[in-house]
Design a protein around this motif. Structure first.
Motif, PDB file in Angstrom:
ATOM      1  N   GLN A  62       0.832  -1.203   0.000  1.00 47.93           N
ATOM      2  CA  GLN A  62       0.000   0.000   0.000  1.00 47.93           C
ATOM      3  C   GLN A  62       0.872   1.261   0.000  1.00 47.93           C
ATOM      4  O   GLN A  62       0.541   2.258  -0.659  1.00 47.93           O
ATOM      5  CB  GLN A  62      -0.935  -0.036   1.216  1.00 47.93           C
ATOM      6  CG  GLN A  62      -2.082   0.948   1.158  1.00 47.93           C
ATOM      7  CD  GLN A  62      -1.648   2.284   1.655  1.00 47.93           C
ATOM      8  OE1 GLN A  62      -0.968   2.392   2.668  1.00 47.93           O
ATOM      9  NE2 GLN A  62      -2.010   3.321   0.928  1.00 47.93           N
ATOM     10  N   ALA A  63       2.015   1.230   0.699  1.00 49.75           N
ATOM     11  CA  ALA A  63       2.930   2.373   0.690  1.00 49.75           C
ATOM     12  C   ALA A  63       3.537   2.553  -0.702  1.00 49.75           C
ATOM     13  O   ALA A  63       3.689   3.687  -1.185  1.00 49.75           O
ATOM     14  CB  ALA A  63       4.029   2.170   1.736  1.00 49.75           C
ATOM     15  N   TYR A  64       3.880   1.450  -1.344  1.00 46.87           N
ATOM     16  CA  TYR A  64       4.422   1.523  -2.705  1.00 46.87           C
ATOM     17  C   TYR A  64       3.396   2.125  -3.657  1.00 46.87           C
ATOM     18  O   TYR A  64       3.718   2.974  -4.493  1.00 46.87           O
ATOM     19  CB  TYR A  64       4.824   0.123  -3.167  1.00 46.87           C
ATOM     20  CG  TYR A  64       5.288   0.061  -4.604  1.00 46.87           C
ATOM     21  CD1 TYR A  64       6.622   0.308  -4.943  1.00 46.87           C
ATOM     22  CD2 TYR A  64       4.394  -0.240  -5.631  1.00 46.87           C
ATOM     23  CE1 TYR A  64       7.041   0.265  -6.268  1.00 46.87           C
ATOM     24  CE2 TYR A  64       4.811  -0.285  -6.955  1.00 46.87           C
ATOM     25  CZ  TYR A  64       6.134  -0.030  -7.267  1.00 46.87           C
ATOM     26  OH  TYR A  64       6.543  -0.067  -8.583  1.00 46.87           O
ATOM     27  N   TYR A  65       2.150   1.682  -3.539  1.00 37.63           N
ATOM     28  CA  TYR A  65       1.097   2.174  -4.422  1.00 37.63           C
ATOM     29  C   TYR A  65       0.839   3.663  -4.191  1.00 37.63           C
ATOM     30  O   TYR A  65       0.629   4.421  -5.147  1.00 37.63           O
ATOM     31  CB  TYR A  65      -0.172   1.365  -4.186  1.00 37.63           C
ATOM     32  CG  TYR A  65      -1.310   1.709  -5.114  1.00 37.63           C
ATOM     33  CD1 TYR A  65      -1.181   1.570  -6.489  1.00 37.63           C
ATOM     34  CD2 TYR A  65      -2.525   2.165  -4.619  1.00 37.63           C
ATOM     35  CE1 TYR A  65      -2.232   1.872  -7.355  1.00 37.63           C
ATOM     36  CE2 TYR A  65      -3.574   2.472  -5.460  1.00 37.63           C
ATOM     37  CZ  TYR A  65      -3.421   2.326  -6.827  1.00 37.63           C
ATOM     38  OH  TYR A  65      -4.463   2.636  -7.665  1.00 37.63           O
ATOM     39  N   ALA A  66       0.873   4.101  -2.930  1.00 35.91           N
ATOM     40  CA  ALA A  66       0.699   5.529  -2.632  1.00 35.91           C
ATOM     41  C   ALA A  66       1.793   6.354  -3.298  1.00 35.91           C
ATOM     42  O   ALA A  66       1.532   7.427  -3.859  1.00 35.91           O
ATOM     43  CB  ALA A  66       0.702   5.760  -1.123  1.00 35.91           C
TER      44      ALA A  66
END
Length: 226
Positions: free
Chosen positions: A183-187
């Motif tokens: 989720q951090a990568y996608y953000a």
């Protein structure tokens, strides 16, 4: 702009699907438990308990799915805009099932869908910053095309999520990217697409996450300031 390794599209899709499944498996499991209670004990007291469990879990599951649809899904065709009031509604619904209290302050305007997806994904990072609960505030300011997002997480042992520093900038070399850290990568990917610079810092014991427009003509490097 520096070269960076990126997740394969199929891996990113699979990890995001796993993230959504992780969020909804608990309320779905609770609904099943409620139905099993009804099968085993049909007394009035147990009926009341089971139906209350089923109602609460169904609302929570629906809220998480509505949030995922906006935060991770297509949310309309390319170039679509989303009303920030809709984003507030799904974020508030999602956070009702979490430990932290939640407030949202934003003008009611239409905003590019990827900017809306970015702020919703930052809500998840802000929530991860206070795993024991507390409060999260979201403030959206500026013009719809060039907004500023400020998210403040307040709570016991508030901390910048471990995945933030490496995965928001897209540094996956040697990183173990799983259904939670993706989720951090996608953000970060959303931020780069929107030409926004994202940072996280400690303000006393609070965690403050900001996203601001990058300088014109410069591709932002998304960073975490400790």
């Amino acid at each position: 702009m520096t070269d960076r390794a990126e997740l394969e599209a199929l891996d990113l899709a699979a990890l995001l699907c796993s993230r959504v499944c992780h969020d909804i498996i608990s309320p779905v499991g609770a609904i099943i438990n409620g139905l099993e209670v009804l099968d085993e004990d049909n007394s009035e007291d147990m009926k009341e308990f089971a139906f209350d469990l089923i109602r609460r879990s169904a609302r929570q599951g629906s809220a998480k799915l509505q949030f995922a649809r906006l935060a991770f899904g297509a949310a309309g065709s390319a170039g679509a805009e989303i009303d920030l009031a809709d984003a507030e509604k799904v974020a508030t619904g999602y956070m009702e099932g979490e430990k932290a209290d939640f407030t949202w302050s934003a003008p009611r305007v239409l905003m590019a869908k990827n900017l809306v997806k970015l702020v919703l994904n930052l809500v998840l990072l802000a929530n991860a910053a206070v795993p024991r609960g507390g409060s999260i505030s979201v403030v959206i300011e500026g013009e719809a095309a060039t907004p500023r997002f400020t998210l403040r997480s307040v709570g016991p042992t508030a901390r910048i999520p471990a995945a933030f520093e490496r995965l928001v900038p897209g540094d996956i070399d040697g990183a173990d990217v799983d259904a939670q850290s993706v989720q951090a990568y996608y953000a970060g990917a959303l931020a780069r697409n929107c030409r926004m610079t994202v940072s996280a810092s400690l303000d006393g014991e609070d965690v403050v996450i900001t996203a601001v427009p990058a300088e014109a003509g410069i591709q932002p490097d998304v960073s975490a300031d400790s």
